[in-house]
Write a protein that holds these residues in place. Sequence first.
Motif, PDB file in Angstrom:
ATOM      1  N   ASP A 155       0.859  -1.190  -0.070  1.00 39.57           N
ATOM      2  CA  ASP A 155      -0.046  -0.097  -0.041  1.00 39.57           C
ATOM      3  C   ASP A 155       0.718   1.288  -0.053  1.00 39.57           C
ATOM      4  O   ASP A 155       0.346   2.495  -0.614  1.00 39.57           O
ATOM      5  N   LYS A 156       2.039   1.131   0.404  1.00 39.47           N
ATOM      6  CA  LYS A 156       2.884   2.475   0.676  1.00 39.47           C
ATOM      7  C   LYS A 156       3.664   2.645  -0.907  1.00 39.47           C
ATOM      8  O   LYS A 156       3.885   3.838  -1.004  1.00 39.47           O
ATOM      9  N   HIS A 157       3.460   1.999  -1.783  1.00 39.19           N
ATOM     10  CA  HIS A 157       4.061   1.859  -3.176  1.00 39.19           C
ATOM     11  C   HIS A 157       2.794   2.443  -4.067  1.00 39.19           C
ATOM     12  O   HIS A 157       3.144   2.718  -5.231  1.00 39.19           O
ATOM     13  N   ILE A 158       1.596   2.565  -3.555  1.00 37.37           N
ATOM     14  CA  ILE A 158       0.557   2.630  -4.621  1.00 37.37           C
ATOM     15  C   ILE A 158       0.258   4.455  -4.488  1.00 37.37           C
ATOM     16  O   ILE A 158       0.330   4.883  -3.618  1.00 37.37           O
ATOM     17  N   ARG A 159       0.140   4.937  -5.665  1.00 36.16           N
ATOM     18  CA  ARG A 159      -0.054   6.082  -6.084  1.00 36.16           C
ATOM     19  C   ARG A 159      -1.393   6.541  -6.799  1.00 36.16           C
ATOM     20  O   ARG A 159      -1.588   5.825  -7.957  1.00 36.16           O
ATOM     21  N   PHE A 160      -2.483   7.014  -5.999  1.00 31.65           N
ATOM     22  CA  PHE A 160      -3.848   7.022  -6.338  1.00 31.65           C
ATOM     23  C   PHE A 160      -4.247   8.238  -7.087  1.00 31.65           C
ATOM     24  O   PHE A 160      -3.473   9.222  -7.199  1.00 31.65           O
ATOM     25  N   GLY A 161      -4.957   8.131  -7.881  1.00 30.78           N
ATOM     26  CA  GLY A 161      -5.475   9.197  -8.841  1.00 30.78           C
ATOM     27  C   GLY A 161      -4.441   9.411 -10.015  1.00 30.78           C
ATOM     28  O   GLY A 161      -4.411  10.457 -10.550  1.00 30.78           O
ATOM     29  N   ARG A 162      -3.895   8.395 -10.412  1.00 28.61           N
ATOM     30  CA  ARG A 162      -2.879   8.594 -11.432  1.00 28.61           C
ATOM     31  C   ARG A 162      -3.553   7.773 -12.543  1.00 28.61           C
ATOM     32  O   ARG A 162      -3.007   6.536 -12.801  1.00 28.61           O
ATOM     33  N   ARG A 163      -4.014   8.294 -13.293  1.00 27.11           N
ATOM     34  CA  ARG A 163      -4.850   7.550 -14.765  1.00 27.11           C
ATOM     35  C   ARG A 163      -3.627   7.721 -15.697  1.00 27.11           C
ATOM     36  O   ARG A 163      -3.200   8.796 -16.149  1.00 27.11           O
ATOM     37  N   VAL A 164      -3.297   6.449 -16.245  1.00 24.44           N
ATOM     38  CA  VAL A 164      -1.997   6.519 -17.173  1.00 24.44           C
ATOM     39  C   VAL A 164      -2.613   6.806 -18.493  1.00 24.44           C
ATOM     40  O   VAL A 164      -3.409   6.163 -19.076  1.00 24.44           O
ATOM     41  N   VAL A 165      -2.327   7.907 -19.173  1.00 26.29           N
ATOM     42  CA  VAL A 165      -2.865   8.331 -20.265  1.00 26.29           C
ATOM     43  C   VAL A 165      -2.112   7.913 -21.712  1.00 26.29           C
ATOM     44  O   VAL A 165      -2.559   7.493 -22.728  1.00 26.29           O
ATOM     45  N   ARG A 166      -0.819   8.124 -21.542  1.00 28.11           N
ATOM     46  CA  ARG A 166       0.034   7.663 -22.672  1.00 28.11           C
ATOM     47  C   ARG A 166       1.538   7.211 -22.270  1.00 28.11           C
ATOM     48  O   ARG A 166       1.728   7.672 -20.999  1.00 28.11           O
TER      49      ARG A 166
END
Length: 484
Positions: free
Chosen positions: A94-105
Amino acid sequence: MVHLDVLIVGAGLSGIGAAYRLQTQAPSHSYAVLEARTDLGGTWDLFRYPGIRSDSDMFTLGFPFHPWKAAKAIADGPSILEYLHETAATYGIDKHIRFGRRVVRASWSSEDALWTVETSQETYTCSFLYVCSGYYNYDSGYVVDFPGLQDFQGKVVHPQHWPDDLDYNGQRVVVIGSGATAVTLVPAMAPTAAHVTMLQRSPSYVASRPARDAFSDRLRAILPERLAHHVIRGKNVAFSSAVYGAFRRWPAHAAWLLNTTVAKQLPASIPADPHFTPRYKPWDQRLCLVPDADLFEALKDGSASVVTDEIDTFTPDGIRLRSGEELPADLVVTATGLQMVALGNIELTVDGRAVDPHDTFVYKGMMLSGVPNLAWCIGYTNNSWTLRSDLTSQYVCRLLNHLDATGARICVPEIDPAEYDAPPRPVVDLSSGYIRRAASILPRQGSYGPWRLRQNYPRDLFTLRYSRIDDGTMRFSPAAEPVS
């Protein structure tokens, strides 16, 4: 700009499993998990409709490194989500997860041997990109534009966008669909709704099994936890693989067995034909699981019914069918299916060249021909998703370690069209509507060799864990060598 050795896209079952394997089998590699949503869990955080549950047993859907401890082998969605949170916290994922990061390209440079990954928040670079976002469109499900829908005075809800405050107590409900979502919703809503009707154009194969596994309960009572988990997992894998193989080899016998079993569980007022006699062969589409025969119990006690017909039009008070029958409804649930996407809809380029996933072949069920240092994690259709996704993650770790050991920085599977002339097939080899609709966007598979995605866990177990990494198909190189 932040650099990581590996970027994992998606914090669901696949992404959490991938992170654990990286930590334990390729621990020298730094990583982060990029999650578009505000919480982990993927599918199990997205879907909130009544009765949401697994359609695979949790001893195989759960992680082999973190045993499932709850009583029910067929678990509800909230329990699975809790299990995923617990797993991520236990191993520090859980410490490695970065939320709100939608990969676009994501753009690959052979000169630098790097991916540049753009998200909705910031830009990263990485040496290896591992897409673990599955193949469903999380933004919207498949919506049918039914005739007269604008005239309907009740509510219409798609299961993928279930309102938290939806009250269907005492209401007449029509669930449109016959797949896994529909057979889950009907018995879950029946106890409080006035009545629930499952309206289907054509039926699916349905099989009932206990939500609790009595044999597994006995084993867990006498064996140490981890040993019991491995024995149960092995037993379930062997059983499901054998059943799938038998059903595909003898489809007529399989259809007879499934239809006969269902007929015995139905009330006399509901004939198996046409309501539970599909037009396709078993496992041309996924088998729908009914835990503890809950769907059949709802049909027996009259709180639910099934209608096999086609929609003529919606009316102000319900639905009129082609047969002329009218179904009154206060609430219509359109369990009409999902939409698929390839690699999370990420826009890919390799050395400035746009990549259309449909133009690629899938290597060993995970990498795309001509696309370097990228893997796509997808699971089985005939068995638990995690069985395949975990093997894929272990192979990715083997591949990363091989790159380190040999000093190579680039790995790319190459297919020679002159030597490989087998006709292409869809990467997901089922006849379900949502798969047929996505045929033009998904990568393809071949008929043999490393370009075929087999639905065979024992064979994949050997191939992905022990076969040579440098197999003559995967090309390895240092940097500064453009990909052809």
